[in-house]
Design a protein around this motif. Structure first.
Motif, PDB file in Angstrom:
ATOM      1  N   LYS A 541       0.809  -1.224   0.000  1.00 41.52           N
ATOM      2  CA  LYS A 541       0.000   0.000   0.000  1.00 41.52           C
ATOM      3  C   LYS A 541       0.845   1.277   0.000  1.00 41.52           C
ATOM      4  CE  LYS A 541      -4.334  -1.864   1.746  1.00 41.52           C
ATOM      5  NZ  LYS A 541      -5.370  -1.850   2.803  1.00 41.52           N
ATOM      6  N   PRO A 542       1.851   1.402   0.871  1.00 40.13           N
ATOM      7  CA  PRO A 542       2.654   2.631   0.810  1.00 40.13           C
ATOM      8  C   PRO A 542       3.423   2.755  -0.500  1.00 40.13           C
ATOM      9  CG  PRO A 542       3.603   1.070   2.381  1.00 40.13           C
ATOM     10  CD  PRO A 542       2.247   0.540   2.004  1.00 40.13           C
ATOM     11  N   CYS A 543       3.839   1.639  -1.078  1.00 47.38           N
ATOM     12  CA  CYS A 543       4.553   1.684  -2.359  1.00 47.38           C
ATOM     13  C   CYS A 543       3.653   2.226  -3.460  1.00 47.38           C
ATOM     14  CB  CYS A 543       5.058   0.288  -2.740  1.00 47.38           C
ATOM     15  SG  CYS A 543       6.305  -0.381  -1.623  1.00 47.38           S
ATOM     16  N   PHE A 544       2.390   1.786  -3.463  1.00 45.41           N
ATOM     17  CA  PHE A 544       1.453   2.276  -4.476  1.00 45.41           C
ATOM     18  C   PHE A 544       1.145   3.749  -4.263  1.00 45.41           C
ATOM     19  CE2 PHE A 544      -3.015   3.184  -5.566  1.00 45.41           C
ATOM     20  CZ  PHE A 544      -2.902   3.102  -6.950  1.00 45.41           C
ATOM     21  N   LEU A 545       0.840   4.142  -3.037  1.00 43.77           N
ATOM     22  CA  LEU A 545       0.473   5.532  -2.775  1.00 43.77           C
ATOM     23  C   LEU A 545       1.615   6.489  -3.099  1.00 43.77           C
ATOM     24  CD1 LEU A 545      -1.566   5.273   0.554  1.00 43.77           C
ATOM     25  CD2 LEU A 545      -2.408   5.409  -1.794  1.00 43.77           C
ATOM     26  N   TYR A 546       2.839   6.005  -2.988  1.00 43.39           N
ATOM     27  CA  TYR A 546       4.003   6.860  -3.275  1.00 43.39           C
ATOM     28  C   TYR A 546       4.051   7.268  -4.746  1.00 43.39           C
ATOM     29  CZ  TYR A 546       8.723   8.675  -2.586  1.00 43.39           C
ATOM     30  OH  TYR A 546       9.815   9.490  -2.492  1.00 43.39           O
ATOM     31  N   LEU A 547       3.347   6.520  -5.612  1.00 39.32           N
ATOM     32  CA  LEU A 547       3.330   6.838  -7.039  1.00 39.32           C
ATOM     33  C   LEU A 547       2.700   8.199  -7.301  1.00 39.32           C
ATOM     34  CD1 LEU A 547       2.253   3.336  -8.343  1.00 39.32           C
ATOM     35  CD2 LEU A 547       4.514   4.351  -8.576  1.00 39.32           C
ATOM     36  N   LYS A 554       3.959  10.645 -17.159  1.00 41.08           N
ATOM     37  CA  LYS A 554       5.407  10.564 -17.307  1.00 41.08           C
ATOM     38  C   LYS A 554       5.881   9.143 -17.035  1.00 41.08           C
ATOM     39  CE  LYS A 554       6.458  14.862 -18.248  1.00 41.08           C
ATOM     40  NZ  LYS A 554       7.084  15.237 -19.526  1.00 41.08           N
ATOM     41  N   GLU A 555       6.842   8.699 -17.830  1.00 42.16           N
ATOM     42  CA  GLU A 555       7.443   7.400 -17.553  1.00 42.16           C
ATOM     43  C   GLU A 555       8.235   7.481 -16.246  1.00 42.16           C
ATOM     44  OE1 GLU A 555       9.784   5.969 -20.762  1.00 42.16           O
ATOM     45  OE2 GLU A 555       8.076   5.661 -22.109  1.00 42.16           O
ATOM     46  N   ILE A 556       8.132   6.433 -15.449  1.00 44.74           N
ATOM     47  CA  ILE A 556       8.808   6.380 -14.156  1.00 44.74           C
ATOM     48  C   ILE A 556       9.957   5.388 -14.257  1.00 44.74           C
ATOM     49  CG2 ILE A 556       8.533   5.929 -11.697  1.00 44.74           C
ATOM     50  CD1 ILE A 556       5.492   6.315 -12.116  1.00 44.74           C
ATOM     51  N   PRO A 557      11.206   5.834 -14.184  1.00 43.49           N
ATOM     52  CA  PRO A 557      12.332   4.885 -14.226  1.00 43.49           C
ATOM     53  C   PRO A 557      12.236   3.887 -13.073  1.00 43.49           C
ATOM     54  CG  PRO A 557      13.090   7.160 -14.491  1.00 43.49           C
ATOM     55  CD  PRO A 557      11.649   7.222 -14.067  1.00 43.49           C
ATOM     56  N   MET A 562      12.376   2.251  -7.296  1.00 43.88           N
ATOM     57  CA  MET A 562      12.747   1.276  -6.270  1.00 43.88           C
ATOM     58  C   MET A 562      13.707   1.884  -5.248  1.00 43.88           C
ATOM     59  SD  MET A 562      12.941  -2.351  -8.367  1.00 43.88           S
ATOM     60  CE  MET A 562      14.001  -1.759  -9.691  1.00 43.88           C
ATOM     61  N   SER A 563      14.621   2.736  -5.710  1.00 41.54           N
ATOM     62  CA  SER A 563      15.547   3.403  -4.783  1.00 41.54           C
ATOM     63  C   SER A 563      14.803   4.303  -3.813  1.00 41.54           C
ATOM     64  CB  SER A 563      16.575   4.224  -5.573  1.00 41.54           C
ATOM     65  OG  SER A 563      17.390   3.388  -6.362  1.00 41.54           O
ATOM     66  N   LEU A 564      13.781   4.994  -4.318  1.00 42.42           N
ATOM     67  CA  LEU A 564      12.975   5.861  -3.448  1.00 42.42           C
ATOM     68  C   LEU A 564      12.199   5.030  -2.427  1.00 42.42           C
ATOM     69  CD1 LEU A 564      11.696   8.416  -6.108  1.00 42.42           C
ATOM     70  CD2 LEU A 564      13.229   8.904  -4.208  1.00 42.42           C
ATOM     71  N   TRP A 565      11.648   3.914  -2.873  1.00 42.89           N
ATOM     72  CA  TRP A 565      10.955   3.025  -1.930  1.00 42.89           C
ATOM     73  C   TRP A 565      11.892   2.579  -0.808  1.00 42.89           C
ATOM     74  CZ3 TRP A 565       8.259  -0.738  -5.910  1.00 42.89           C
ATOM     75  CH2 TRP A 565       7.091  -0.123  -6.391  1.00 42.89           C
ATOM     76  N   ILE A 566      13.104   2.204  -1.207  1.00 43.08           N
ATOM     77  CA  ILE A 566      14.081   1.720  -0.222  1.00 43.08           C
ATOM     78  C   ILE A 566      14.436   2.832   0.764  1.00 43.08           C
ATOM     79  CG2 ILE A 566      16.453   0.903   0.078  1.00 43.08           C
ATOM     80  CD1 ILE A 566      16.101  -0.533  -2.676  1.00 43.08           C
ATOM     81  N   SER A 567      14.698   4.024   0.242  1.00 43.20           N
ATOM     82  CA  SER A 567      15.098   5.135   1.110  1.00 43.20           C
ATOM     83  C   SER A 567      13.958   5.561   2.035  1.00 43.20           C
ATOM     84  CB  SER A 567      15.558   6.329   0.266  1.00 43.20           C
ATOM     85  OG  SER A 567      14.495   6.827  -0.541  1.00 43.20           O
ATOM     86  N   GLU A 568      12.717   5.392   1.591  1.00 49.49           N
ATOM     87  CA  GLU A 568      11.558   5.736   2.427  1.00 49.49           C
ATOM     88  C   GLU A 568      11.265   4.666   3.478  1.00 49.49           C
ATOM     89  OE1 GLU A 568       9.797   8.397   2.632  1.00 49.49           O
ATOM     90  OE2 GLU A 568      10.383   9.540   0.858  1.00 49.49           O
ATOM     91  N   GLY A 569      11.921   3.514   3.348  1.00 55.11           N
ATOM     92  CA  GLY A 569      11.706   2.445   4.323  1.00 55.11           C
ATOM     93  C   GLY A 569      10.487   1.594   4.039  1.00 55.11           C
ATOM     94  N   ILE A 581      16.343  -6.740  -4.599  1.00 55.69           N
ATOM     95  CA  ILE A 581      15.558  -7.840  -5.181  1.00 55.69           C
ATOM     96  C   ILE A 581      14.128  -7.803  -4.646  1.00 55.69           C
ATOM     97  CG2 ILE A 581      15.281 -10.342  -5.222  1.00 55.69           C
ATOM     98  CD1 ILE A 581      18.290 -10.596  -5.391  1.00 55.69           C
ATOM     99  N   VAL A 582      13.969  -7.557  -3.356  1.00 55.11           N
ATOM    100  CA  VAL A 582      12.629  -7.481  -2.771  1.00 55.11           C
ATOM    101  C   VAL A 582      11.858  -6.314  -3.386  1.00 55.11           C
ATOM    102  CG1 VAL A 582      11.303  -7.157  -0.653  1.00 55.11           C
ATOM    103  CG2 VAL A 582      13.386  -8.540  -0.620  1.00 55.11           C
ATOM    104  N   ALA A 583      12.535  -5.180  -3.582  1.00 56.06           N
ATOM    105  CA  ALA A 583      11.881  -4.013  -4.193  1.00 56.06           C
ATOM    106  C   ALA A 583      11.401  -4.343  -5.608  1.00 56.06           C
ATOM    107  CB  ALA A 583      12.844  -2.827  -4.224  1.00 56.06           C
ATOM    108  N   GLU A 584      12.205  -5.087  -6.350  1.00 60.32           N
ATOM    109  CA  GLU A 584      11.805  -5.470  -7.706  1.00 60.32           C
ATOM    110  C   GLU A 584      10.607  -6.418  -7.667  1.00 60.32           C
ATOM    111  OE1 GLU A 584      13.897  -6.662 -11.942  1.00 60.32           O
ATOM    112  OE2 GLU A 584      15.057  -6.796 -10.089  1.00 60.32           O
ATOM    113  N   GLU A 585      10.535  -7.273  -6.666  1.00 58.91           N
ATOM    114  CA  GLU A 585       9.370  -8.151  -6.506  1.00 58.91           C
ATOM    115  C   GLU A 585       8.119  -7.321  -6.218  1.00 58.91           C
ATOM    116  OE1 GLU A 585      10.553 -10.803  -3.433  1.00 58.91           O
ATOM    117  OE2 GLU A 585      11.518 -12.221  -4.795  1.00 58.91           O
TER     118      GLU A 585
END
Length: 635
Positions: A541-547, A554-557, A562-569, A581-585
Motif C-alpha cells: 500500500k505505501p509503495c502504491f500511494l508513493y506513485l 510521465k514514464e517512471i524509471p 525502487m531506490s525511493l521506496w528503499i530510502s523511504e523504508g 531484489i525485494v523491491a523489484e518483486e
C-alpha cells in the motif's frame, strides 16, 4: 558578584524583531542547563569544604535536573492549565536552586556544611514534582490519542525499526532499564504480534482494520519517542504502563476482529513465498490483452493507410480507461502500419504538457542522433531537425492523451504536408478537439465493451490460457457486467481476482463489494478501482500511494522508483534476499495487479520504466489526501 545576581533567575520571554522568542518551557530548560554547568564546575574543582560529603547528592541533583530539561521538551504545544501549573513549579524550583548556588558562590565556606541539606530538600521537591509529571504523562498520552489520526497506511519498516530498538534495549542496554525490562519485553512481543497480524491477507480486508492501524501507528511512534528520548528509568516507569494499556485495548480490538471473521481461521501470508506460488502460474510480466474494438481497429487502420493524400488528423476519443491508448499502440505497432509509413513517432501530451519535452520525444524517435545531442539542442534547432526528418516522407505521429488544442497549434508547423498521405493520430477525452485541429479530421468514438466482451477480457486476465471452473462462471459474469463496459475496471478487478483464491465464496465477496459501490453512470468508476487498493497486501500500500508524487503521464524509471521506496523504508528486510531484489518483486507485483503499466523493458526482459494510468493516479492522490499519507504539491 552581587552584580551577577540578575543571571541567577529564569529570564522572562522577550519579543524581538530580529530574534525568535523562546517559549517559557524552553527558557527554563536553557536556564537549568546553566545551573548544571555550575554544578559540574563545583565537582571538577573539588572544593575541599564540602565535596567529599556531597559529591553523590550533587550528581543525583544533576541527574534529576538533566531529566527536567528533557521533560520540558515533552510538554504539548497547547498545554492545559494543569501543565502550566507544572511548568510554574519547575520554574520555581529552578529559581530556588539558582538562589542557593548564587549564595554559595558568594560565601562558599559558610555554605559548605549546609549544602547536603539543601540538595536533599531540592531532591524531595523534585519527588513531589514527579507526581505532577505522572499526571502530565497521562494527559499527554490522552491528548495524542485524541488528535486527528495520522494515517491507516503503515510501513512495515516503522514497526521493524521499533522492534529493533526494543531488542537493543533488552540485549545491549539491559543494565539501564532495570525494573522495566519485563514491560519492554511485553511491549516487544505485543508489537511482534501486531506485525504478524497485519501481514494476514484475510484480515487485511476487515472493515475495521484501518481504525486499528491508526491506533497502532500512533502507539508505535509514542513508544519510539519515549524509549529514545528519556534516560531516567523512572520516567519509563511512569509512561510505559499507560502505553501498555493502549496496547491492551488494541489487542482486544484485534481479538474481536479475529472472532468476528467469517471463516474463523487466520491464514498468515508469508510474503514473498506466497506471491511466488501465485506468480509461478503466470509469466513474470503479463502481456497486454485487448478484447473488443475489432471493427474500430479495422476502420481506423483503413483511415491511416487509405484516404486523402493530404496530411490528415485522425482522432480516437472516449472516457479515460476505455482503451484508447491500448488500441492506438496496437495500430502503431501493426505490421501493415509499420510497413506503410516511412517514419513514426509517439509522444504523450498530458494536461501539463511542455513543448520542449514533446519535441525531444518526437526527435528521439525520428532521428539517429545521440540523445545527449538532442537534449542539448536549442528549441529552434529541435524544430528544424523534426521538420527535416519528416520532409518528403510519409509519417505517422501519435499524440497520446492530448488535452488542449494549443499543444497541437504549437507544433503543427513542424509537420510538413507534402501530400504523401501522412497522418496525425490523436487519443483524447475531448470529442471536439480533432475538429478544432482541422475541419478535415476524422473523429472516432470508442464504444464501451459489451457484457460478453467484458467477461471474455476478465476470463483471459484471470486465467490466461486456462479455463474458468464452472462454479465461477455465473458469479464471474456478474462481476464483469458490473464493470459497465469499462476495460480498465475489468482489468483492475481481474487483477484482484487473479491474486486471490479461486473459490466461489471469495468471488461473491468481490461481487457484493462492487454492487455496493457501483453507480449506473459508468464514468464514475473510482470505487471499482479502489477495490484494487483495498485488496493490496499491507506492504504494497505505501509503495502504491508513493506513485502519487510522479507527474501525470510521465514514464517512471524503475530503478529510481525502487531506490525511493528503499530510502523511504517501504521495503521489508529479508534474510535471504537483498533489499533491491525485494523491491523489484514489489514492483512486479504491482504490475501483475494492473496498478502499474510497463512502459519499457530492459534487454534481459526486466522492467526499465513504468507508468500509472490517469484514473489510477487520480485514485492514488485521493487516497493519499484522505489518509494523510504524504503531501503532493501541485504545479
Amino acid at each position: 558578584m552581587k552584580d551577577l545576581k540578575v543571571f541567577f533567575a529564569v529570564p522572562k520571554p522577550q519579543l524581538s524583531e530580529n530574534t525568535l522568542s523562546l517559549k517559557t518551557n524552553e527558557l527554563v530548560a536553557v536556564f537549568i542547563d546553566f545551573l548544571m554547568g555550575i554544578l559540574e564546575m563545583i565537582l571538577r574543582r573539588r572544593i575541599p569544604y564540602f565535596t567529599h560529603c556531597v559529591k553523590d547528592p550533587i550528581e543525583d541533583l544533576q541527574t534529576q535536573l538533566k531529566f527536567l530539561i528533557t521533560f520540558l521538551g515533552d510538554t504539548p504545544s497547547q498545554p492545559t492549565e494543569e501543565t502550566k501549573s507544572l511548568l510554574t513549579d519547575i520554574e520555581a524550583l529552578a529559581n530556588e536552586v539558582a538562589s542557593f548556588l548564587y549564595s554559595f558562590i558568594l560565601k562558599p565556606r559558610t555554605m559548605g556544611t549546609g549544602m547536603d541539606v539543601a540538595i536533599s530538600d531540592f531532591l524531595q521537591k523534585i519527588e513531589i514534582l514527579k507526581m505532577k509529571i505522572k499526571d502530565h504523562c497521562i494527559m499527554v498520552s490522552m491528548m495524542q490519542s485524541g488528535l486527528p489520526t495520522k494515517t491507516s497506511v503503515i510501513s512495515v519498516f516503522v514497526v521493524d525499526s521499533l522492534l529493533n530498538d526494543l531488542k537493543d534495549l533488552m540485549d545491549q542496554k539491559a543494565h539501564k532499564i532495570g525494573g522495566v525490562k519485563d514491560q519492554i519485553r511485553t511491549i516487544h512481543d505485543e508489537i511482534l504480534y501486531f506485525r504478524s497480524f497485519l501481514r494476514d491477507i484475510e484480515m487485511q480486508q476487515h472493515p475495521k482494520l484501518g481504525q486499528v492501524i491508526m491506533r497502532i501507528t500512533d502507539t508505535v511512534h509514542e513508544i519510539e519517542y519515549i524509549i529514545n528520548s528519556f534516560a531516567p528509568i523512572w520516567y519509563l516507569e511512569i509512561r510505559l504502563p499507560h502505553v501498555m494499556e493502549k496496547i491492551k485495548l488494541i489487542r482486544m480490538a484485534f481479538e474481536e476482529m479475529k472472532k468476528n471473521h467469517e471463516t474463523g481461521i487466520l491464514q498468515v501470508a508469508n510474503y514473498p513465498s506466497q506471491q511466488v506460488s501465485l506468480q509461478a502460474e503466470k509469466p513474470l510480466i503479463s502481456e497486454e490483452i485487448m478484447v473488443g474494438f475489432v471493427d474500430e481497429a479495422m476502420k481506423i487502420a483503413e483511415q491511416l493507410i487509405g484516404g486523402t493524400e493530404q496530411r490528415q488528423i485522425i482522432s480516437i476519443f472516449g472516457m479515460s480507461g476505455l482503451g484508447k491508448t491500448t488500441l492506438a499502440k496496437r495500430l502503431y505497432s501493426d505490421p501493415s502500419i509499420v510497413y506503410h509509413f516511412d517514419k513514426r513517432a509517439w509522444c504523450v501530451v498530458s494536461q501539463t504538457y511542455q513543448k520542449r519535452n514533446l519535441m525531444i520525444d518526437i526527435l528521439r524517435t525520428l532521428s539517429d542522433l545521440n540523445i545527449d545531442v538532442i537534449i542539448n539542442m536549442e528549441d529552434e534547432r529541435l524544430a528544424e531537425e523534426i521538420h527535416k526528418s519528416l520532409k518528403g516522407r510519409r509519417y505517422l505521429i501519435v499524440f497520446d492523451n492530448i488535452w488542449n488544442i494549443e499543444s497541437w497549434y504549437d507544433l503543427e508547423r513542424y509537420f510538413p504536408d507534402d501530400r504523401s498521405r501522412s497522418r496525425i493520430l490523436f487519443t483524447t477525452q475531448l470529442k471536439d478537439l480533432g475538429r478544432q485541429a482541422s475541419c478535415h479530421s476524422v473523429i472516432n468514438a470508442l464504444p464501451f465493451l459489451s457484457e460478453a466482451e467484458c467477461w471474455d477480457l476478465l476470463r483471459q486476465k484471470v486465467f490466461l490460457k486456462g479455463h474458468c471452473p464452472p462454479e465461477l462462471q455465473k458469479i464471474g459474469k456478474q462481476i464483469a457486467t458490473n464493470c459497465h463496459g469499462l476495460p480498465i475496471a475489468v482489468v483492475v478487478i481481474a487483477a484482484v481476482l487473479a491474486n486471490m483464491e479461486k473459490k466461489e465464496i471469495k468471488w461473491q465477496q468481490i461481487a457484493r463489494s462492487l454492487s455496493s459501490h457501483i453507480n449506473e453512470d459508468p464514468s464514475k468508476c473510482m470505487n471499482i478501482l479502489e477495490l484494487s487498493y483495498k485488496h493490496l497486501p499491507m506492504h504494497l500500500k505505501p509503495c502504491f500511494l508513493y506513485l502519487g508524487v510522479f507527474q501525470e503521464d510521465k514514464e517512471i524509471p524503475a530503478r529510481k522508483l525502487m531506490s525511493l521506496w528503499i530510502s523511504e523504508g517501504f521495503i521489508e528486510k529479508n534474510k535471504h534476499k537483498s533489499v533491491e531484489i525485494v523491491a523489484e518483486e514489489y514492483l512486479t507485483d504491482l504490475i501483475d495487479r494492473s496498478l502499474l503499466i510497463v512502459a519499457k523493458k530492459r534487454s534481459d526482459g526486466g522492467i526499465k520504466a513504468c507508468r500509472i494510468h490517469d484514473l489510477m493516479r487520480d485514485m492514488c492522490l485521493r487516497i493519499v489526501e484522505e489518509e494523510n499519507f504524504l503531501k503532493v504539491i501541485k504545479e
